[in-house]
Design an enzyme around this catalytic site. Structure first.
Site, short mmCIF file in Angstrom:
data_model
loop_
_atom_site.label_atom_id
_atom_site.label_comp_id
_atom_site.label_asym_id
_atom_site.label_seq_id
_atom_site.Cartn_x
_atom_site.Cartn_y
_atom_site.Cartn_z
N HIS A 1 -7.52 -1.27 -4.04
CA HIS A 1 -6.83 -0.20 -3.29
C HIS A 1 -7.61 1.11 -3.36
CE1 HIS A 1 -3.63 -2.87 -2.48
NE2 HIS A 1 -3.11 -2.89 -3.70
N LEU B 1 -10.38 14.41 15.68
CA LEU B 1 -9.75 13.09 15.62
C LEU B 1 -8.24 13.20 15.41
CD1 LEU B 1 -10.26 9.93 15.36
CD2 LEU B 1 -10.20 10.31 12.89
N ASP C 1 -6.42 -4.73 5.62
CA ASP C 1 -5.90 -5.76 4.72
C ASP C 1 -7.02 -6.34 3.86
OD1 ASP C 1 -3.97 -7.39 3.66
OD2 ASP C 1 -4.08 -8.89 5.25
C1 IPE Z 1 0.14 -5.35 6.06
O1 IPE Z 1 -0.55 -6.03 5.07
C2 IPE Z 1 0.54 -4.00 5.58
C3 IPE Z 1 -0.56 -3.06 5.34
C4 IPE Z 1 -1.82 -3.28 5.59
C5 IPE Z 1 -0.14 -1.80 4.79
P1 IPE Z 1 0.19 -7.01 4.05
O2 IPE Z 1 -0.89 -7.64 3.25
O3 IPE Z 1 1.24 -6.29 3.33
O4 IPE Z 1 0.86 -8.04 5.04
P2 IPE Z 1 1.28 -9.55 4.80
O5 IPE Z 1 2.15 -9.56 3.58
O6 IPE Z 1 0.01 -10.30 4.58
O7 IPE Z 1 1.97 -9.97 6.05
C1 IPE Z 2 -4.01 -4.08 2.00
O1 IPE Z 2 -4.51 -4.94 1.03
C2 IPE Z 2 -3.38 -2.83 1.42
C3 IPE Z 2 -1.91 -2.82 1.41
C4 IPE Z 2 -1.14 -3.68 2.01
C5 IPE Z 2 -1.27 -1.76 0.65
P1 IPE Z 2 -3.58 -6.00 0.29
O2 IPE Z 2 -3.00 -5.36 -0.91
O3 IPE Z 2 -2.62 -6.59 1.22
O4 IPE Z 2 -4.66 -7.08 -0.17
P2 IPE Z 2 -4.51 -8.66 -0.07
O5 IPE Z 2 -4.14 -8.95 1.35
O6 IPE Z 2 -3.45 -9.04 -1.03
O7 IPE Z 2 -5.86 -9.17 -0.40
MG MG Z 3 -2.56 -8.22 2.43
#
Ligand code: IPE
Ligand code: IPE
Ligand code: MG
Length: 235
Positions: free
Chosen positions: A29, A123, A12
């Protein structure tokens, strides 16, 4: 130091990391996907046998169309790269989640990735894409119900172990350690059945900046914990 057999990661913070650099979320990303390749190799070199990562949740469709499109484009190129990496590094890849909502070409690439890597012995790498724990459990229940209807399974024979075999993670041991990067302390619909006894580790480091050293820190913390139903203190 005991190395956990299975590490699950909620990667995240891509968006926030990019914003902090004055860059668009999608840049986060792209860098996050690059970092995943690095950490994958580090994890294996450290002795981790199973690595399960959350790439896209069933809730992530609610993001802007631009972001979803960019993520899907990224998954396309990531999957192609992963086919080569799996071959070069002897990695066995499984896909968790419901692929049917993904574009046909991405579904095909993912199938190819799983198929071409299925006999590899390095892995075990699980990628969760269009994954949600509730969705996984509901899909599993549907399969269980169909087997009961077709006379292949008696309701009284359903055990925890049998039910696990209907989940996307069938055959994969439960995670020993869960890491969530970037400060949030929630599961966001990730592996709720499988994480029943997993140790949780939260770090403020955003995913694109997460390094091998951060992974080591998580494993050190894991080692300092007393696990009731884990293997760690019994050795
Ligand atoms: C969880 O992260 C999903 C992934 C890492 C793919 P999100 O950023 O989408 O989750 P929330 O919205 O903070 O709960
Ligand atoms: C995690 O990073 C990747 C996905 C959920 C696809 P985020 O896109 O959730 O990044 P933040 O949490 O908004 O910073
Ligand atoms: Mg996120």
């Amino acid at each position: 130091m005991v190395i956990p057999q299975h590490v699950a990661i909620i990667l995240d913070g891509n968006g926030r990391w990019a914003k902090s650099k004055g860059m668009p979320r999608n840049y986060g990303h792209v860098r996050g996907a690059k970092n995943l390749e690095v950490i994958c190799e580090d994890a294996y070199n450290m002795g981790i046998k199973y690595l399960t990562v959350y790439l896209f949740s069933t809730e992530n469709w609610k993001r802007s169309k631009d972001e979803v499109d960019a993520l899907m484009k990224l998954f396309r190129s990531y999957t192609k790269t992963c086919i080569k990496t799996a071959r070069d590094n002897n990695m066995k890849v499984r896909v968790l989640g419901d692929p049917t909502a993904l574009d046909q070409d991405l579904q095909e690439s993912l199938k190819q990735l799983v198929e071409t890597s299925k006999d590899n012995t390095g892995l075990n790498f699980q990628i969760a894409i269009n994954y949600g724990s509730r969705d996984e459990i509901v899909r599993a229940i549907r399969k269980v119900a169909a087997d009961c209807r077709d006379g292949k399974l008696a309701p009284e024979d359903i055990t925890e172990e049998k039910f696990s075999g209907y989940l996307d993670t069938a055959g994969v041991p439960d995670p020993d350690l869960l890491i969530r990067t970037s400060g949030e302390q929630r599961l966001s619909n990730y592996l709720m059945w499988q994480l029943a006894y997993t140790e949780f580790y939260f770090t403020d480091v955003p995913w694109p900046a997460f390094t091998k050293e951060d992974l080591k820190k998580a494993i050190e913390k894991y080692n300092s914990r007393e696990r009731r139903y884990g293997g760690i203190k019994e050795e």
